[in-house]
Design a protein around this motif. Structure first.
Motif, mmCIF file in Angstrom:
data_model
loop_
_atom_site.group_PDB
_atom_site.id
_atom_site.type_symbol
_atom_site.label_atom_id
_atom_site.label_comp_id
_atom_site.label_asym_id
_atom_site.label_seq_id
_atom_site.Cartn_x
_atom_site.Cartn_y
_atom_site.Cartn_z
ATOM 1 N N THR A 140 -32.089 18.432 30.984
ATOM 2 C CA THR A 140 -32.609 18.345 31.942
ATOM 3 C C THR A 140 -32.995 19.970 32.456
ATOM 4 N N GLU A 141 -33.266 20.292 33.690
ATOM 5 C CA GLU A 141 -33.923 21.708 33.540
ATOM 6 C C GLU A 141 -32.165 22.402 34.242
ATOM 7 N N GLY A 142 -31.339 21.729 34.713
ATOM 8 C CA GLY A 142 -29.932 22.529 35.318
ATOM 9 C C GLY A 142 -29.965 22.594 33.522
ATOM 10 N N GLY A 143 -29.731 21.844 32.384
ATOM 11 C CA GLY A 143 -29.273 22.054 31.424
ATOM 12 C C GLY A 143 -28.103 21.639 31.444
ATOM 13 N N GLY A 144 -28.125 19.756 31.791
ATOM 14 C CA GLY A 144 -27.093 19.012 31.152
ATOM 15 C C GLY A 144 -28.071 18.211 30.247
ATOM 16 N N GLU A 145 -26.856 17.383 29.157
ATOM 17 C CA GLU A 145 -26.957 17.083 28.677
ATOM 18 C C GLU A 145 -27.344 15.751 28.789
ATOM 19 N N ILE A 146 -28.624 14.313 28.920
ATOM 20 C CA ILE A 146 -27.919 13.103 29.090
ATOM 21 C C ILE A 146 -28.076 12.237 28.221
ATOM 22 N N GLY A 147 -28.809 12.969 27.006
ATOM 23 C CA GLY A 147 -29.165 11.762 26.261
ATOM 24 C C GLY A 147 -29.520 12.249 24.672
ATOM 25 N N GLN A 148 -29.529 11.330 23.397
ATOM 26 C CA GLN A 148 -30.869 11.977 22.617
ATOM 27 C C GLN A 148 -31.375 11.504 21.991
ATOM 28 N N THR A 149 -32.085 11.561 21.730
ATOM 29 C CA THR A 149 -33.491 10.981 20.833
ATOM 30 C C THR A 149 -34.351 11.172 19.803
ATOM 31 N N VAL A 150 -34.655 10.295 18.829
ATOM 32 C CA VAL A 150 -34.998 10.881 17.457
ATOM 33 C C VAL A 150 -36.838 11.174 17.771
ATOM 34 N N VAL A 151 -36.987 12.017 17.117
ATOM 35 C CA VAL A 151 -38.266 12.474 17.196
ATOM 36 C C VAL A 151 -39.026 12.599 16.242
ATOM 37 N N CYS A 152 -40.239 12.200 15.491
ATOM 38 C CA CYS A 152 -40.741 13.188 13.945
ATOM 39 C C CYS A 152 -42.217 13.435 14.254
ATOM 40 N N THR A 153 -41.650 14.597 13.787
ATOM 41 C CA THR A 153 -43.149 16.147 14.514
ATOM 42 C C THR A 153 -43.786 15.616 13.987
ATOM 43 N N SER A 154 -44.318 14.509 12.672
ATOM 44 C CA SER A 154 -45.389 14.386 12.461
ATOM 45 C C SER A 154 -46.442 13.703 13.414
ATOM 46 N N CYS A 155 -46.067 12.456 13.239
ATOM 47 C CA CYS A 155 -46.970 10.881 14.010
ATOM 48 C C CYS A 155 -46.267 11.007 15.263
ATOM 49 N N ARG A 156 -45.424 11.631 15.359
ATOM 50 C CA ARG A 156 -44.871 12.048 17.819
ATOM 51 C C ARG A 156 -43.634 10.757 17.753
ATOM 52 N N HIS A 157 -43.532 9.290 16.975
ATOM 53 C CA HIS A 157 -43.409 8.498 17.127
ATOM 54 C C HIS A 157 -41.733 8.911 18.007
ATOM 55 N N ARG A 158 -41.151 8.575 18.325
ATOM 56 C CA ARG A 158 -39.691 8.573 19.550
ATOM 57 C C ARG A 158 -39.093 7.836 19.841
ATOM 58 N N ARG A 159 -37.480 7.423 19.735
ATOM 59 C CA ARG A 159 -37.306 6.528 20.133
ATOM 60 C C ARG A 159 -36.086 6.848 21.199
#
Ligand SMILES: [Zn+2]
Length: 56
Positions: free
Chosen positions: A31-50
């Motif tokens: 978040t903007e405040g620097g808090g971590e709220i979770g994780q995601t996986v993102v593909c830097t090729s096709c922009r798929h994320r989950r």
């Protein structure tokens, strides 16, 4: 509130099941405040994320 994704520097790229590239990175959702709220996986090729749940 906006969040941003920060790709972990120690992330090992995984194979993307969508485009087949080894470009899936684990990213932290911060978040903007620097808090971590979770994780995601993102593909830097096709922009798929989950979303990944924090499971230990
Ligand atoms: Zn992909």
């Amino acid at each position: 509130m906006s969040t941003r994704m920060v790709i972990r520097p120690d992330s090992t790229p995984l194979k993307c099941e969508i485009c087949g590239q080894t470009a899936l990175h684990v990213a932290r959702l911060v978040t903007e405040g620097g808090g971590e709220i979770g994780q995601t996986v993102v593909c830097t090729s096709c922009r798929h994320r989950r979303r990944v749940d924090n499971e230990r």
